[in-house]
Each structure stands twice: as C-alpha cells, then as structure tokens.
Scaffold this active site. Structure first.
Site, PDB file in Angstrom:
ATOM      1  CE1 TYR A  83      -8.761  -6.586   3.549  1.00 44.76           C
ATOM      2  CE2 TYR A  83      -8.654  -4.661   2.140  1.00 44.76           C
ATOM      3  CZ  TYR A  83      -9.400  -5.647   2.768  1.00 44.76           C
ATOM      4  OH  TYR A  83     -10.757  -5.675   2.610  1.00 44.76           O
ATOM      5  CB  ILE A 131      -2.802  -1.786   1.111  1.00 45.05           C
ATOM      6  CG1 ILE A 131      -3.034  -2.457  -0.243  1.00 45.05           C
ATOM      7  CG2 ILE A 131      -2.998  -0.274   1.003  1.00 45.05           C
ATOM      8  CD1 ILE A 131      -4.449  -2.339  -0.773  1.00 45.05           C
ATOM      9  CB  CYS A 132      -3.362  -0.772   5.779  1.00 47.62           C
ATOM     10  SG  CYS A 132      -4.628  -0.073   4.697  1.00 47.62           S
ATOM     11  CG  LEU A 133       1.776  -4.871   7.988  1.00 48.95           C
ATOM     12  CD1 LEU A 133       1.824  -4.162   9.331  1.00 48.95           C
ATOM     13  CD2 LEU A 133       1.578  -6.370   8.189  1.00 48.95           C
ATOM     14  N   PRO A 167       3.383   1.602   5.709  1.00 46.19           N
ATOM     15  CG  PRO A 167       1.957   1.171   7.516  1.00 46.19           C
ATOM     16  CD  PRO A 167       2.000   1.184   6.027  1.00 46.19           C
TER      17      PRO A 167
END
Length: 217
Positions: free
Chosen positions: A114, A117-119, A122
């Site tokens: 998502y 979070i996951c974008l 990083p």
C-alpha cells in the site's frame, strides 16, 4: 537532486524500477483506486520499463500467505522470480537493495501496495541515502483515499517526486525521433493507455487511410 531543468526529468539509462507487493492479499483492501486501474497501470509501467531496458525488480511480502504477484505483471518478466520478503519495508532487505546499489543507478522509480506503508517506507529511507525517488501514484494504492493522499504528501515533503505511469513513459521516450523505442511505446499505450490508446489507434487509422488514398492517386 535537481527537480528543475533537464536534469529533473527521468532518463532510462539512470533509472531502476522496483514494483512492490502487487499481490492478491493487498488488493483485497485496496480502496483508494478501482483495483482494475492499478492492475492496468502497473502492468503498463512494467512493459514500459521493458521497452527501455530499465532494470526492474519484482518483490512480494510473505508470498505463501499473501499470494503470488499478479499474473499480468509476472507475464512481463516470465523468467524473473520475485524477491520474497519478510521485511515490510523493502529498503531494509539487502536482497533488494544490493541489486539497486550494484546497478549504480540513482533514479529510483517505485510503485507499491500500500502507498502509506510499502511505498512510503522505502521511499523515505532511499531519499535519506541519496537516491532521486519517483513515486508512481497511479500504479500504487492505499486502504483509503485519505491514506493514499496523506502518504503521497508525506513522501513529497521528504523530497520524493510524484508521477503517473504515462508521465514516466513520456519522460523516458522524450523524443519521438528515438525510433528504437517509439514502436514499443506505442504498443504499450495502445494496450494500457485508456483514452490515449483509443486516440492513438484513431490517429493510426487516419494515417493509414491517407497513405492508402495517396497510393491510389
């Protein structure tokens, strides 16, 4: 990172693409976008990277429970096994970061599920390590429109550049005289470009008709 002038634009020879967690589990709670749009856009982005020979990393989180990466995306790189992680933050996994570092490329193009979070994680960490980070907002999505929007704002404040997948395509192509990639770009637009693809097909029809008319004179 210069965000203005020619150096502020994407260049295929300096870019590396990382596609994060486009898996069934993530799609079940994707509410910021219509899911089929994200599917179309991330596949279009992957195909564009392939046209320009931009190195592309596919990665999943706990594949055994979250599901394999979506078929259309895997089909673009059929011989590439996605890197499976336990880290939520992709940038903490050396299996991914070692590939990026070894490439020597500093323009990091990211898309993920998502967004919040996951974008975000990083992107923010890579910015701190000196990468020029471009976040592809329409190939990413969050659990709500607010979650997606707040995450994009947060990443922009940190220095990331928000961009859409067809803008990536346009910056990598830059000049229609670059014939070695123009045909591949046109194919991607025809298949994944929505109304832009329809317009291009119409233009090709008109050009073909004009050529045919000329041949008959």
């Amino acid at each position: 990172m210069s965000k203005t002038g020619l150096q502020g634009l994407l260049r295929p020879e300096d870019s590396i693409l990382v596609l994060i967690d486009h898996q069934p589990y993530q799609f079940t709670n994707l509410n910021s976008h219509e899911p089929s749009m994200i599917v179309n856009n991330v596949i279009g982005l992957a195909k564009t990277a392939k046209v320009f020979n931009v190195p592309t990393i596919l990665t999943t989180v706990i594949e055994g429970r979250g599901g394999y990466i979506i078929k259309g995306l895997q089909d673009v790189f059929p011989d590439q096994k996605p890197i499976d992680r336990t880290f939520i933050n992709t940038w903490e996994d050396p299996k991914v970061t070692d590939i990026v570092k070894k490439s020597g490329r500093k323009q990091l193009v990211l898309a993920a599920l998502y967004t919040e979070i996951c974008l975000a994680m990083p992107a923010i960490q890579a910015l701190g390590e000196g990468y020029d980070v471009f976040i592809v907002t329409d190939a990413s999505g969050g659990v709500s429109l607010e979650a997606h929007d707040m995450a994009v704002r947060r990443m922009v404040q940190a220095g990331a550049v928000p961009i859409t997948w067809m803008a990536v395509l346009g910056e990598w192509q830059r000049d229609w005289a670059r014939e070695e990639t123009a045909g591949g770009v046109a194919s991607v637009v025809l298949e994944h470009g929505g109304a832009s693809g329809v317009a291009l097909a119409w233009e090709l029809q008109l050009l073909a008709g004009r050529a045919g008319a000329g041949a008959g004179v």
